[in-house]
Design a protein around this motif. Structure first.
Motif, PDB file in Angstrom:
ATOM      1  N   ARG A 179       1.145   7.010  -6.682  1.00 43.63           N
ATOM      2  CA  ARG A 179       0.215   8.087  -6.924  1.00 43.63           C
ATOM      3  C   ARG A 179       0.611   9.479  -6.655  1.00 43.63           C
ATOM      4  O   ARG A 179       0.287  10.565  -7.221  1.00 43.63           O
ATOM      5  CB  ARG A 179      -1.094   7.670  -6.320  1.00 43.63           C
ATOM      6  CG  ARG A 179      -2.013   6.256  -6.744  1.00 43.63           C
ATOM      7  CD  ARG A 179      -3.253   6.457  -6.250  1.00 43.63           C
ATOM      8  NE  ARG A 179      -3.404   6.269  -4.966  1.00 43.63           N
ATOM      9  CZ  ARG A 179      -3.530   5.023  -4.180  1.00 43.63           C
ATOM     10  NH1 ARG A 179      -3.347   4.231  -4.922  1.00 43.63           N
ATOM     11  NH2 ARG A 179      -3.470   4.935  -2.778  1.00 43.63           N
ATOM     12  N   ARG A 192       1.965   1.895  -3.556  1.00 42.63           N
ATOM     13  CA  ARG A 192       0.687   2.423  -4.476  1.00 42.63           C
ATOM     14  C   ARG A 192       0.582   3.964  -4.230  1.00 42.63           C
ATOM     15  O   ARG A 192       0.510   4.430  -5.070  1.00 42.63           O
ATOM     16  CB  ARG A 192      -0.371   1.506  -4.242  1.00 42.63           C
ATOM     17  CG  ARG A 192      -0.200  -0.011  -4.883  1.00 42.63           C
ATOM     18  CD  ARG A 192      -1.686  -0.514  -4.896  1.00 42.63           C
ATOM     19  NE  ARG A 192      -1.984  -1.020  -3.573  1.00 42.63           N
ATOM     20  CZ  ARG A 192      -2.017  -2.201  -2.988  1.00 42.63           C
ATOM     21  NH1 ARG A 192      -1.479  -3.042  -3.880  1.00 42.63           N
ATOM     22  NH2 ARG A 192      -2.405  -2.567  -1.714  1.00 42.63           N
ATOM     23  N   THR A 193       0.659   4.314  -2.720  1.00 40.08           N
ATOM     24  CA  THR A 193       0.307   5.488  -2.494  1.00 40.08           C
ATOM     25  C   THR A 193       1.521   6.386  -3.084  1.00 40.08           C
ATOM     26  O   THR A 193       1.186   7.563  -3.423  1.00 40.08           O
ATOM     27  CB  THR A 193       0.279   5.734  -0.956  1.00 40.08           C
ATOM     28  OG1 THR A 193      -0.830   4.907  -0.464  1.00 40.08           O
ATOM     29  CG2 THR A 193       0.194   7.139  -0.396  1.00 40.08           C
ATOM     30  N   ASP A 218      -3.763   1.281 -10.160  1.00 35.88           N
ATOM     31  CA  ASP A 218      -2.730   0.716  -9.193  1.00 35.88           C
ATOM     32  C   ASP A 218      -2.163  -0.411  -9.745  1.00 35.88           C
ATOM     33  O   ASP A 218      -0.946  -0.713  -9.232  1.00 35.88           O
ATOM     34  CB  ASP A 218      -3.609   0.376  -7.815  1.00 35.88           C
ATOM     35  CG  ASP A 218      -3.902   1.703  -6.858  1.00 35.88           C
ATOM     36  OD1 ASP A 218      -3.238   2.723  -7.349  1.00 35.88           O
ATOM     37  OD2 ASP A 218      -4.695   1.549  -6.205  1.00 35.88           O
ATOM     38  N   GLU A 274       0.916  -1.147  -0.170  1.00 36.25           N
ATOM     39  CA  GLU A 274       0.044   0.066  -0.019  1.00 36.25           C
ATOM     40  C   GLU A 274       0.746   1.408  -0.196  1.00 36.25           C
ATOM     41  O   GLU A 274       0.550   2.240  -0.638  1.00 36.25           O
ATOM     42  CB  GLU A 274      -0.801   0.033   1.368  1.00 36.25           C
ATOM     43  CG  GLU A 274      -1.821   1.130   1.325  1.00 36.25           C
ATOM     44  CD  GLU A 274      -2.923   1.340   0.085  1.00 36.25           C
ATOM     45  OE1 GLU A 274      -3.243   2.590  -0.382  1.00 36.25           O
ATOM     46  OE2 GLU A 274      -3.109   0.248  -0.574  1.00 36.25           O
TER      47      GLU A 274
END
Length: 350
Positions: free
Chosen positions: A60, A56-57, A106, A53
């Motif tokens: 982004r 992915r964060t 993602d 996570e």
């Protein structure tokens, strides 16, 4: 350069180079190998969920875009999914798309949206020339008739809001629609309503058949309840006409109208007022979906909130799991009763 890095476009100075996987790794506090595994959706069992996570964060936040062309060649995939919905005339399916597209991004996937040209009903030949350019399909049960060609295309299919036993589907992802109906029925009966008319969506789909069964079952155990059903198309005018018919039919007038969605409920509210009745003093009205429309009417609608974006995300994650040969099974997503001003105890009998 790894296959996840993006190149500097011709003519652009090197100092303006885009974010690389090294930048993502630094921001997430992981190795470049971990970034490659996560963004290639190969991290399970090799990278912790928390670190995945974080990657992915970071990707982004940094606007990182992997080199999809190189990855596609390596994996033998087009990295494109088709989302088939019955319409974009309500915000629900627009929000489903938003969630699906976010989850797809993602995983480095793109999403092709195919709504029905006629609004409600099946889309026409969405696989006519697309099968060779797609990795998989996500489809609403309301557009199920569009999926006949899947048997020949051989594409993995994730069905949304659909019968788990549907043999066309590789996997199904559902909202807990039956529980939402039970919550509405319990709310109305707890208020004291016993004469309830179900304004049922006149759409041949699994989800609306499920709602009809759930209403019948939920009220069957409440002594003294009189349940009637009036069909309605998914439109404000149709809801108005269905509610008018229900409220003017021979016999005792219903004290509550339980509507299959907020659009039908908005029409029902118009019918109640045109008959010189009041909401909720004379008639209680409930919706389903919790669209923006639910708070645009006066009084605001008691309804069931469906997590549309999370629904789209869950559908896309299920498709990614199917493509990776994993387990796509998922529990039904919970829904929530939202009580507002359109429901109250029935008026005392004269």
């Amino acid at each position: 350069m790894t296959s996840h890095e993006t190149t500097t476009p011709p003519g652009r100075p090197a100092t303006a180079a885009r974010t690389t996987s090294r930048d993502v790794a630094r921001a997430a506090g992981v190795s470049q190998a971990a970034v490659s595994l996560v963004l290639g959706d190969k991290w399970r069992g090799r990278v912790s969920p928390a670190k995945a996570e974080a990657v992915r964060t970071a990707a982004r936040d940094l606007g990182y875009r992997p080199n999809l062309a190189a990855r596609s060649l390596r994996m033998g995939r087009t990295r494109t999914a088709l989302l088939v919905v019955p319409a974009l005339t309500t915000e629900f399916f627009a929000r489903v798309y938003t969630g699906a597209a976010r989850a797809a991004a993602d995983h480095g996937f793109g999403v092709v949206l195919y709504p029905s040209p006629d609004g409600i009903g099946p889309a026409r030949d969405p696989f006519d020339s697309a099968a060779a350019t797609l990795d998989g399909v996500i489809a609403s049960s309301m557009a199920a008739e569009a999926l006949t060609a899947l048997r020949d295309a051989g594409l993995p299919l994730v069905m949304l809001d659909s019968d788990p036993g549907d043999d066309r589907a590789t996997a199904t992802v559902n909202l807990d629609i039956a529980d939402g109906v039970r919550q509405l029925a319990a709310h109305l009966t707890a208020l004291g309503h016993r004469r309830i008319t179900h304004l049922a969506a006149d759409v041949d789909s699994w989800t609306f058949a499920l709602r009809a069964r759930a209403v019948t079952e939920a009220l069957a155990g409440v002594p003294g309840t009189l349940l009637r059903r009036e069909p309605s198309a998914l439109a404000v005018d149709a809801g108005l006409h269905a509610a008018h018919a229900a409220l003017t039919a021979p016999g005792p007038r219903p004290t509550a109208l339980l509507c299959d969605d907020d659009i039908i409920a908005a029409g029902a509210c118009k019918a109640v007022r045109r008959l010189g009745l009041r909401i909720p003093e004379d008639i209680s009205v409930t919706g389903f979906d919790d669209l923006a429309l639910a708070v645009a009417v006066e009084p605001e609608l008691t309804t069931v909130r469906l997590p549309a974006e999370e629904f789209g995300e869950a559908g896309m994650r299920a498709l990614m799991a199917v493509l990776d040969g994993g387990d796509a099974a998922a529990p039904a997503l919970p829904v929530e009763l939202i009580t507002r001003g359109s429901t109250a105890p029935p008026a005392a009998r004269p």
